[in-house]
Design a protein around this motif. Structure first.
Motif, PDB file in Angstrom:
ATOM      1  N   SER A 161      12.573 118.463 114.252  1.00  0.00           N
ATOM      2  CA  SER A 161      13.660 119.199 114.890  1.00  0.00           C
ATOM      3  C   SER A 161      14.103 120.357 114.009  1.00  0.00           C
ATOM      4  N   VAL A 162      14.930 121.222 114.592  1.00  0.00           N
ATOM      5  CA  VAL A 162      15.519 122.307 113.815  1.00  0.00           C
ATOM      6  C   VAL A 162      16.375 121.743 112.681  1.00  0.00           C
ATOM      7  N   ASP A 163      17.079 120.651 112.958  1.00  0.00           N
ATOM      8  CA  ASP A 163      17.893 120.021 111.917  1.00  0.00           C
ATOM      9  C   ASP A 163      17.038 119.577 110.741  1.00  0.00           C
ATOM     10  N   ALA A 164      15.830 119.081 111.028  1.00  0.00           N
ATOM     11  CA  ALA A 164      14.928 118.662 109.953  1.00  0.00           C
ATOM     12  C   ALA A 164      14.490 119.853 109.118  1.00  0.00           C
ATOM     13  N   VAL A 165      14.225 120.982 109.759  1.00  0.00           N
ATOM     14  CA  VAL A 165      13.858 122.199 109.025  1.00  0.00           C
ATOM     15  C   VAL A 165      15.006 122.627 108.122  1.00  0.00           C
ATOM     16  N   ARG A 166      16.225 122.575 108.648  1.00  0.00           N
ATOM     17  CA  ARG A 166      17.385 122.956 107.834  1.00  0.00           C
ATOM     18  C   ARG A 166      17.561 122.006 106.647  1.00  0.00           C
ATOM     19  N   ARG A 167      17.380 120.709 106.889  1.00  0.00           N
ATOM     20  CA  ARG A 167      17.645 119.705 105.854  1.00  0.00           C
ATOM     21  C   ARG A 167      16.561 119.668 104.784  1.00  0.00           C
ATOM     22  N   LEU A 168      15.301 119.823 105.195  1.00  0.00           N
ATOM     23  CA  LEU A 168      14.189 119.616 104.270  1.00  0.00           C
ATOM     24  C   LEU A 168      13.619 120.910 103.683  1.00  0.00           C
ATOM     25  N   ILE A 169      13.939 122.042 104.294  1.00  0.00           N
ATOM     26  CA  ILE A 169      13.423 123.320 103.797  1.00  0.00           C
ATOM     27  C   ILE A 169      14.554 124.287 103.460  1.00  0.00           C
ATOM     28  N   LEU A 177      17.333 128.407  94.832  1.00  0.00           N
ATOM     29  CA  LEU A 177      17.244 129.828  94.499  1.00  0.00           C
ATOM     30  C   LEU A 177      18.579 130.417  94.056  1.00  0.00           C
ATOM     31  N   GLN A 178      19.676 129.710  94.318  1.00  0.00           N
ATOM     32  CA  GLN A 178      20.979 130.174  93.836  1.00  0.00           C
ATOM     33  C   GLN A 178      21.433 129.427  92.580  1.00  0.00           C
ATOM     34  N   ALA A 179      20.603 128.508  92.110  1.00  0.00           N
ATOM     35  CA  ALA A 179      20.922 127.755  90.891  1.00  0.00           C
ATOM     36  C   ALA A 179      20.618 128.600  89.656  1.00  0.00           C
ATOM     37  N   ASP A 180      21.002 128.097  88.496  1.00  0.00           N
ATOM     38  CA  ASP A 180      20.814 128.838  87.252  1.00  0.00           C
ATOM     39  C   ASP A 180      19.345 129.048  86.911  1.00  0.00           C
ATOM     40  N   ASN A 181      18.500 128.074  87.281  1.00  0.00           N
ATOM     41  CA  ASN A 181      17.079 128.187  86.948  1.00  0.00           C
ATOM     42  C   ASN A 181      16.226 127.895  88.178  1.00  0.00           C
ATOM     43  N   PRO A 182      15.985 128.905  89.021  1.00  0.00           N
ATOM     44  CA  PRO A 182      15.203 128.676  90.244  1.00  0.00           C
ATOM     45  C   PRO A 182      13.731 128.355  89.991  1.00  0.00           C
ATOM     46  N   GLN A 183      13.297 128.448  88.725  1.00  0.00           N
ATOM     47  CA  GLN A 183      11.914 128.093  88.412  1.00  0.00           C
ATOM     48  C   GLN A 183      11.736 126.584  88.247  1.00  0.00           C
ATOM     49  N   ASP A 184      12.834 125.839  88.289  1.00  0.00           N
ATOM     50  CA  ASP A 184      12.771 124.377  88.224  1.00  0.00           C
ATOM     51  C   ASP A 184      13.526 123.805  89.425  1.00  0.00           C
ATOM     52  N   PRO A 185      12.798 123.352  90.463  1.00  0.00           N
ATOM     53  CA  PRO A 185      13.446 122.871  91.686  1.00  0.00           C
ATOM     54  C   PRO A 185      13.844 121.402  91.650  1.00  0.00           C
ATOM     55  N   THR A 186      13.701 120.739  90.513  1.00  0.00           N
ATOM     56  CA  THR A 186      13.884 119.290  90.451  1.00  0.00           C
ATOM     57  C   THR A 186      15.217 118.838  91.022  1.00  0.00           C
ATOM     58  N   ALA A 187      16.309 119.427  90.551  1.00  0.00           N
ATOM     59  CA  ALA A 187      17.632 119.006  91.017  1.00  0.00           C
ATOM     60  C   ALA A 187      17.800 119.246  92.510  1.00  0.00           C
ATOM     61  N   GLY A 188      17.280 120.351  92.998  1.00  0.00           N
ATOM     62  CA  GLY A 188      17.407 120.676  94.411  1.00  0.00           C
ATOM     63  C   GLY A 188      16.609 119.764  95.326  1.00  0.00           C
ATOM     64  N   LEU A 189      15.580 119.126  94.765  1.00  0.00           N
ATOM     65  CA  LEU A 189      14.737 118.228  95.571  1.00  0.00           C
ATOM     66  C   LEU A 189      15.186 116.776  95.498  1.00  0.00           C
ATOM     67  N   ASN A 190      16.102 116.463  94.600  1.00  0.00           N
ATOM     68  CA  ASN A 190      16.540 115.073  94.453  1.00  0.00           C
ATOM     69  C   ASN A 190      17.097 114.505  95.757  1.00  0.00           C
ATOM     70  N   GLY A 191      17.824 115.333  96.501  1.00  0.00           N
ATOM     71  CA  GLY A 191      18.455 114.853  97.724  1.00  0.00           C
ATOM     72  C   GLY A 191      17.497 114.578  98.864  1.00  0.00           C
ATOM     73  N   ILE A 192      16.257 115.099  98.771  1.00  0.00           N
ATOM     74  CA  ILE A 192      15.282 114.861  99.841  1.00  0.00           C
ATOM     75  C   ILE A 192      14.040 114.138  99.309  1.00  0.00           C
ATOM     76  N   PHE A 193      14.167 113.543  98.137  1.00  0.00           N
ATOM     77  CA  PHE A 193      13.004 112.935  97.494  1.00  0.00           C
ATOM     78  C   PHE A 193      12.299 111.933  98.401  1.00  0.00           C
ATOM     79  N   GLY A 194      13.073 111.139  99.151  1.00  0.00           N
ATOM     80  CA  GLY A 194      12.480 110.117 100.015  1.00  0.00           C
ATOM     81  C   GLY A 194      11.685 110.670 101.171  1.00  0.00           C
ATOM     82  N   SER A 195      11.808 111.969 101.445  1.00  0.00           N
ATOM     83  CA  SER A 195      11.070 112.604 102.546  1.00  0.00           C
ATOM     84  C   SER A 195       9.860 113.394 102.069  1.00  0.00           C
ATOM     85  N   LEU A 196       9.634 113.462 100.771  1.00  0.00           N
ATOM     86  CA  LEU A 196       8.561 114.289 100.220  1.00  0.00           C
ATOM     87  C   LEU A 196       7.205 113.588 100.241  1.00  0.00           C
TER      88      LEU A 196
END
Length: 206
Positions: A161-169, A177-196
């Motif tokens: 769904s569109v909601d899935a695109v918003r949530r997972l991408i 990309l708005q974090a201090d270090n966009p070259q390390d996505p680890t923290a940003g992916l923690n919330g969707i780890f179970g879907s990866l």
């Protein structure tokens, strides 16, 4: 036993039946576009197949800038791809290898030529992509001079769904990309780890 020509016919028929859903997903990739004082993402190019998902991998490319000014320079590139199948790999036994995927990549280099361009070998069915290293959640590519590109993968059947695109991408990308270090996505992916599609992990040495 199904013959080779019957297998090909069935595979093509399955893709044609899924065509509308794949087109909707590809169009929904544009939800990643945004225009804020600190982040501007715009679609710049995509694979052209006239809406026919017969080729195995489809890429869409988005420029990333850090300001709304017209003369603000491109700071990197996002690539979103649908990988319907991939090459057979022998480097490891990867649980997610033989599944259709959505690939989400970021390159912090300014040239469009340095954007991720996914194909059937990146990654292959073993989760291997030439010159890449794996982490617990994503793949990284050392570009030299301290610059790191990365990508992560999601099973295609999660993108319902569109909601899935918003949530997972969309949400993870905007946060990373708005974090201090966009070259390390680890923290940003923690919330969707179970879907990866978790990358294949090297064996633990005892």
């Amino acid at each position: 036993m199904m013959t080779i020509d019957a297998c090909i016919w069935q595979s093509a028929s399955n893709i044609l039946q899924a065509q509308d859903n794949l087109n909707e997903l590809f169009e929904a990739f544009d939800l990643v576009e945004c225009r804020t004082p600190r982040l501007v993402i715009e679609c710049k190019d995509s694979d052209d197949g006239e809406d026919d998902f017969i080729q195995p991998v489809w890429n869409a490319y988005y420029s990333v800038r850090r300001a709304e000014r017209r003369n603000a320079r491109v700071e990197g590139w996002i690539t979103l791809a649908i990988q319907l199948t991939c090459s057979e790999g022998v480097e490891s036994d990867w649980d997610f290898g033989k599944r259709a995927k959505v690939l989400v990549g970021y390159s912090p280099l300014r040239s469009f030529d340095e954007a991720w361009g996914f194909d059937t070998d990146s990654p292959n069915s073993a989760g291997y992509r030439e010159d890449c290293e794996v982490t617990a959640s994503h793949w990284t590519l050392d570009e030299g001079r301290g610059v790191v590109s990365w990508f992560y993968a999601i099973p295609l059947d999660q993108m319902t769904s569109v909601d899935a695109v918003r949530r997972l991408i969309v949400a993870p990308l905007h946060a990373i990309l708005q974090a201090d270090n966009p070259q390390d996505p680890t923290a940003g992916l923690n919330g969707i780890f179970g879907s990866l599609c978790v990358p294949p992990q090297p064996p633990v040495r005892i």
